[in-house]
Design a protein around this motif. Structure first.
Motif, short mmCIF file in Angstrom:
data_model
loop_
_atom_site.label_atom_id
_atom_site.label_comp_id
_atom_site.label_asym_id
_atom_site.label_seq_id
_atom_site.Cartn_x
_atom_site.Cartn_y
_atom_site.Cartn_z
N LEU A 66 0.80 -1.22 0.00
CA LEU A 66 0.00 0.00 0.00
C LEU A 66 0.83 1.27 0.00
CD1 LEU A 66 -2.75 -0.93 2.60
CD2 LEU A 66 -3.05 -0.61 0.14
N CYS A 67 1.93 1.27 0.76
CA CYS A 67 2.67 2.51 0.93
C CYS A 67 4.04 2.25 1.54
CB CYS A 67 1.89 3.46 1.86
SG CYS A 67 1.61 2.78 3.51
N ARG A 68 4.87 3.30 1.49
CA ARG A 68 6.14 3.24 2.19
C ARG A 68 5.86 3.32 3.68
NH1 ARG A 68 11.05 6.27 -0.03
NH2 ARG A 68 11.05 6.77 2.17
N ASN A 69 6.64 2.61 4.47
CA ASN A 69 6.41 2.66 5.91
C ASN A 69 7.65 2.21 6.64
OD1 ASN A 69 5.98 -0.38 6.80
ND2 ASN A 69 4.99 -0.11 4.81
N VAL A 70 7.71 2.58 7.90
CA VAL A 70 8.80 2.15 8.77
C VAL A 70 8.17 1.68 10.08
CG1 VAL A 70 9.24 4.44 9.73
CG2 VAL A 70 11.05 2.74 9.76
N LEU A 71 8.71 0.59 10.60
CA LEU A 71 8.25 0.03 11.87
C LEU A 71 9.32 0.34 12.91
CD1 LEU A 71 6.00 -1.74 13.10
CD2 LEU A 71 7.39 -3.73 12.51
N VAL A 72 8.89 0.88 14.04
CA VAL A 72 9.82 1.30 15.09
C VAL A 72 9.29 0.84 16.44
CG1 VAL A 72 11.00 3.26 16.17
CG2 VAL A 72 10.40 3.36 13.74
N PHE A 73 10.19 0.32 17.27
CA PHE A 73 9.88 0.04 18.66
C PHE A 73 10.54 1.12 19.50
CE2 PHE A 73 9.31 -4.07 16.71
CZ PHE A 73 8.20 -4.56 17.35
N ALA A 74 9.85 1.57 20.53
CA ALA A 74 10.42 2.58 21.42
C ALA A 74 10.27 2.13 22.87
CB ALA A 74 9.74 3.92 21.22
N GLU A 75 11.36 2.28 23.62
CA GLU A 75 11.34 2.04 25.06
C GLU A 75 11.13 3.39 25.72
OE1 GLU A 75 15.14 0.42 26.07
OE2 GLU A 75 14.97 -1.21 24.63
N LEU A 113 6.58 0.59 23.04
CA LEU A 113 5.61 1.06 22.05
C LEU A 113 6.02 0.57 20.67
CD1 LEU A 113 5.33 4.81 23.16
CD2 LEU A 113 4.06 2.83 24.03
N LYS A 114 5.05 0.25 19.86
CA LYS A 114 5.29 -0.16 18.48
C LYS A 114 4.62 0.86 17.57
CE LYS A 114 4.67 -4.19 15.44
NZ LYS A 114 4.06 -5.54 15.40
N PHE A 115 5.44 1.51 16.75
CA PHE A 115 4.96 2.55 15.85
C PHE A 115 5.01 2.05 14.41
CE2 PHE A 115 6.66 4.87 19.42
CZ PHE A 115 5.97 6.07 19.48
N VAL A 116 4.11 2.53 13.59
CA VAL A 116 4.25 2.42 12.14
C VAL A 116 4.04 3.84 11.59
CG1 VAL A 116 1.83 1.79 11.63
CG2 VAL A 116 3.65 1.16 10.04
N GLY A 136 5.09 13.45 30.41
CA GLY A 136 5.89 12.89 31.49
C GLY A 136 6.98 11.94 31.09
N ILE A 137 7.49 12.05 29.86
CA ILE A 137 8.54 11.14 29.40
C ILE A 137 9.90 11.60 29.94
CG2 ILE A 137 9.80 10.29 27.38
CD1 ILE A 137 7.13 10.46 25.84
N ASP A 138 10.64 10.65 30.50
CA ASP A 138 12.01 10.92 30.96
C ASP A 138 13.02 10.41 29.94
OD1 ASP A 138 14.12 11.66 32.71
OD2 ASP A 138 14.21 9.61 33.50
N LYS A 139 12.87 9.15 29.52
CA LYS A 139 13.79 8.55 28.55
C LYS A 139 12.98 7.93 27.41
CE LYS A 139 17.14 7.40 32.09
NZ LYS A 139 17.61 6.33 32.96
N PHE A 140 13.55 8.02 26.21
CA PHE A 140 12.85 7.54 25.01
C PHE A 140 13.92 6.97 24.07
CE2 PHE A 140 10.53 7.69 21.08
CZ PHE A 140 9.19 7.69 21.41
N PHE A 141 13.96 5.65 23.93
CA PHE A 141 14.94 4.99 23.05
C PHE A 141 14.21 4.32 21.89
CE2 PHE A 141 16.94 4.93 27.27
CZ PHE A 141 18.13 5.58 26.98
N SER A 142 14.68 4.58 20.68
CA SER A 142 14.05 4.05 19.47
C SER A 142 14.86 2.92 18.86
CB SER A 142 13.90 5.16 18.43
OG SER A 142 13.13 6.21 18.94
N HIS A 143 14.14 1.96 18.30
CA HIS A 143 14.76 0.84 17.59
C HIS A 143 14.02 0.67 16.27
CE1 HIS A 143 16.73 -0.29 21.38
NE2 HIS A 143 15.55 -0.03 21.94
N ILE A 144 14.68 1.01 15.17
CA ILE A 144 14.06 0.91 13.85
C ILE A 144 14.20 -0.52 13.34
CG2 ILE A 144 14.18 1.70 11.46
CD1 ILE A 144 15.08 4.42 12.57
#
Length: 172
Positions: A66-75, A113-116, A136-144
């Protein structure tokens, strides 16, 4: 009022296993695969639905077609660990359509969290908005995600329910 789970037999488990991977299977085919005639099979499916074992039916979409997309997990770790902080965060993320799954986690961080998103830039904009907001976010780590290695194909019911199943046999 909570539903009282009823004891499921092997036929019920076969029905659930098949429906989670073949949601559009006809009742006739389902009945053949589980060794029942169509009428009793349909009655069992209706009982499983009424008892809450089957929450919904859906289609798996091939998003890449359907489209271009990226899947990302975030802690995500919150600044404060109070109930109202968790509630506020969960209320906000429930409204973000790009977050397709979210889990409260015990251990080194509070949420997974799982993002698309359309692309990495879209994800970056969204994540920066979240970090800079008053959620209220203190730390945010992304994993593509580079590539999916094993996609979800339904719950391993036989391995979860059958107490005689030995997972180590699979790894031997």
């Amino acid at each position: 009022m909570g539903k009282t789970p009823r004891k499921l037999d092997r036929t019920d488990l076969k029905i659930l296993s098949l429906l989670q991977t073949e949601g559009r299977i006809t009742n006739l085919k389902l009945a053949e695969k589980v060794g029942l005639s169509p009428s009793p099979c349909l009655e069992r499916v209706k009982r499983l639905e009424a008892a809450g074992y089957i929450n919904r039916y859906s289609a798996e979409i091939d998003l890449d077609l359907l489209c271009r997309n990226v899947l990302v997990f975030a802690e995500v770790t919150l600044k404060n660990q109070r109930g109202e902080d968790y509630e506020r965060f969960e209320t906000v993320i429930a409204k973000i359509p790009e977050i397709i799954e979210a889990y409260s986690i015990g251990g080194g961080y509070d949420y997974l969290l799982k993002f698309v998103c359309g692309d990495v830039r879209d994800y970056q904009i969204l994540s920066e908005k979240m970090i800079n907001s008053d959620v209220g976010i203190d730390k945010f780590f992304s994993h593509i995600v580079i590539k999916p290695v094993k996609a979800y194909r339904g719950m391993p019911l036989a391995h979860l329910i059958d107490k005689d199943t030995n997972p180590s046999v699979i790894l031997s």
